[in-house]
Design an enzyme around this catalytic site. Structure first.
Site, mmCIF file in Angstrom:
data_model
loop_
_atom_site.group_PDB
_atom_site.id
_atom_site.type_symbol
_atom_site.label_atom_id
_atom_site.label_comp_id
_atom_site.label_asym_id
_atom_site.label_seq_id
_atom_site.Cartn_x
_atom_site.Cartn_y
_atom_site.Cartn_z
ATOM 1 N N TRP A 136 -5.923 45.507 -2.874
ATOM 2 C CA TRP A 136 -5.805 44.330 -2.002
ATOM 3 C C TRP A 136 -5.202 44.662 -0.638
ATOM 4 C CZ3 TRP A 136 -3.688 39.902 -5.698
ATOM 5 C CH2 TRP A 136 -4.647 39.666 -6.703
ATOM 6 N N LYS A 137 -4.706 45.880 -0.486
ATOM 7 C CA LYS A 137 -4.109 46.309 0.793
ATOM 8 C C LYS A 137 -3.055 45.300 1.242
ATOM 9 C CE LYS A 137 -8.227 48.977 1.643
ATOM 10 N NZ LYS A 137 -9.153 49.612 2.590
ATOM 11 N N HIS A 157 -3.823 57.314 -0.369
ATOM 12 C CA HIS A 157 -4.925 56.557 0.244
ATOM 13 C C HIS A 157 -5.051 56.984 1.712
ATOM 14 C CE1 HIS A 157 -7.267 53.293 1.934
ATOM 15 N NE2 HIS A 157 -7.696 53.061 0.711
ATOM 16 N N GLU A 184 -5.521 55.413 4.326
ATOM 17 C CA GLU A 184 -4.756 54.604 5.286
ATOM 18 C C GLU A 184 -3.293 55.035 5.304
ATOM 19 O OE1 GLU A 184 -6.066 50.756 3.895
ATOM 20 O OE2 GLU A 184 -8.055 51.240 4.655
ATOM 21 N N GLU A 236 -13.021 58.951 -1.693
ATOM 22 C CA GLU A 236 -13.197 57.907 -0.683
ATOM 23 C C GLU A 236 -13.415 58.541 0.693
ATOM 24 O OE1 GLU A 236 -11.417 53.932 -2.029
ATOM 25 O OE2 GLU A 236 -9.890 54.997 -0.914
ATOM 26 N N GLY A 283 -14.171 50.359 4.544
ATOM 27 C CA GLY A 283 -14.102 49.169 5.378
ATOM 28 C C GLY A 283 -15.140 49.116 6.486
ATOM 29 N N SER A 312 -16.647 50.729 0.867
ATOM 30 C CA SER A 312 -17.667 49.691 1.074
ATOM 31 C C SER A 312 -18.478 49.377 -0.183
ATOM 32 C CB SER A 312 -18.584 50.070 2.238
ATOM 33 O OG SER A 312 -17.840 50.182 3.440
ATOM 34 N N GLY A 370 -12.012 47.846 -1.994
ATOM 35 C CA GLY A 370 -11.097 47.219 -1.045
ATOM 36 C C GLY A 370 -11.539 45.800 -0.736
ATOM 37 N N GLY A 371 -12.262 45.633 0.347
ATOM 38 C CA GLY A 371 -12.664 44.310 0.828
ATOM 39 C C GLY A 371 -13.220 43.385 -0.238
HETATM 40 P P1 PGA Z 1 -13.389 49.077 1.135
HETATM 41 O O1 PGA Z 1 -12.016 49.875 0.885
HETATM 42 O O2 PGA Z 1 -13.966 48.754 -0.202
HETATM 43 O O3 PGA Z 1 -12.973 47.844 1.899
HETATM 44 O O4 PGA Z 1 -14.278 49.974 1.930
HETATM 45 C C1 PGA Z 1 -11.927 50.852 -0.104
HETATM 46 C C2 PGA Z 1 -10.550 51.426 -0.152
HETATM 47 O O5 PGA Z 1 -9.913 51.562 0.901
HETATM 48 O O6 PGA Z 1 -10.026 51.756 -1.228
#
Ligand code: PGA
Length: 254
Positions: free
Chosen positions: A10-11, A94, A96, A166, A172, A212, A233-234
């Protein structure tokens, strides 16, 4: 065959109240989905609330990061002891965390050791940037990241470990990695783990694809032998979409 694993990251989204609502909606969406390990990774502030909501279900909870030390003067950090009270998995390394917060492979390694020491299952993220991909360095980048993240880990821990492949350019962006290429890298990761940790007949480690993932594109990834699920993620912020992804991961026979 171990269950497939679908994890929702969920970030930095959802207040406690909103996290409760989403967790309840996900629970309703996946209630009838058999033999899939479903994991939700809310922000730290909502870990306890989400854990309470999903307690009666088979959904498990993950933290999105943690510090490696048990306690101490680390303002703003959350320790593995604290995470282990509330979660059974932890996402580590991750991209990020690496690119926005400067996390190094060495730090990921300390966190991986701390996770195992506290009974947490680490979901270790690896993947190449767009430039590295264009330079055909994917395998090399992933090898270095894995080698450093897993330095000193024993083979029994590797069996419990989850790795998420990833590619940075796919996160994203709506530009998901081609399923054949994701499966190739997942196979490469599994072969590397097998060699590094002495699993001649194949390593039991689950390797996920992330970047994605949507209900519309998930099927071909799951059709690949080396891909054991997805880190989402999203699409994990939408209970119906996330539920559809989890349903796609259920074994065809059940
Ligand atoms: P995303 O993110 O599905 O929004 O591309 C994946 C993730 O960062 O784990």
């Amino acid at each position: 065959m171990p269950n497939r694993l679908i994890a929702g990251n969920w970030k930095m989204h959802k207040t406690v109240a909103a996290a409760r609502e989403l967790a309840q909606a996900v629970m309703d969406a996946v209630a009838q989905v058999p033999d899939v390990d479903v994991i939700l990774a809310p922000p730290f502030t909502a870990l306890a609330a989400v854990g309470e909501v999903v307690r009666a279900s088979n959904i498990q909870v993950a933290a999105q990061d943690m510090h490696w030390a048990d306690q101490g003067a680390f303002t703003g950090a959350i320790s593995p002891v604290m995470v282990a009270e509330l979660a059974s998995f932890v996402i580590l390394g991750h991209s990020e965390r690496r690119t926005l917060f400067g996390e190094t492979d060495g730090e990921v390694n300390r966190k991986v050791h701390a996770a195992f020491a506290h009974g947490l299952v680490p979901i270790v993220c690896v993947g190449e940037s767009d430039a590295e991909r264009s330079a055909h360095q994917t395998d090399e980048v992933v090898t270095v990241q894995l080698g450093m993240a897993l330095d000193g880990i024993d083979r029994h821990e590797v069996a419990r470990l989850v790795v998420a492949y990833e590619p940075l350019w796919a996160i994203g962006t709506g530009r998901a990695c081609a399923p054949e290429e994701a499966a190739r890298v997942a196979g490469f990761i599994r072969a590397w783990l097998g060699r590094a940790f002495g699993y001649e007949d194949g390593v039991p480690t689950r390797v996920l694809y992330g970047g994605s993932v949507t209900p519309e594109n998930i099927a071909p990834y799951l059709a690949m032998d080396d891909v054991a699920g997805a880190l989402v993620g999203g699409a994990s912020l939408d209970a119906a979409a996330f539920g559809a992804i989890a349903r796609a991961a259920a074994p065809a026979t059940s």
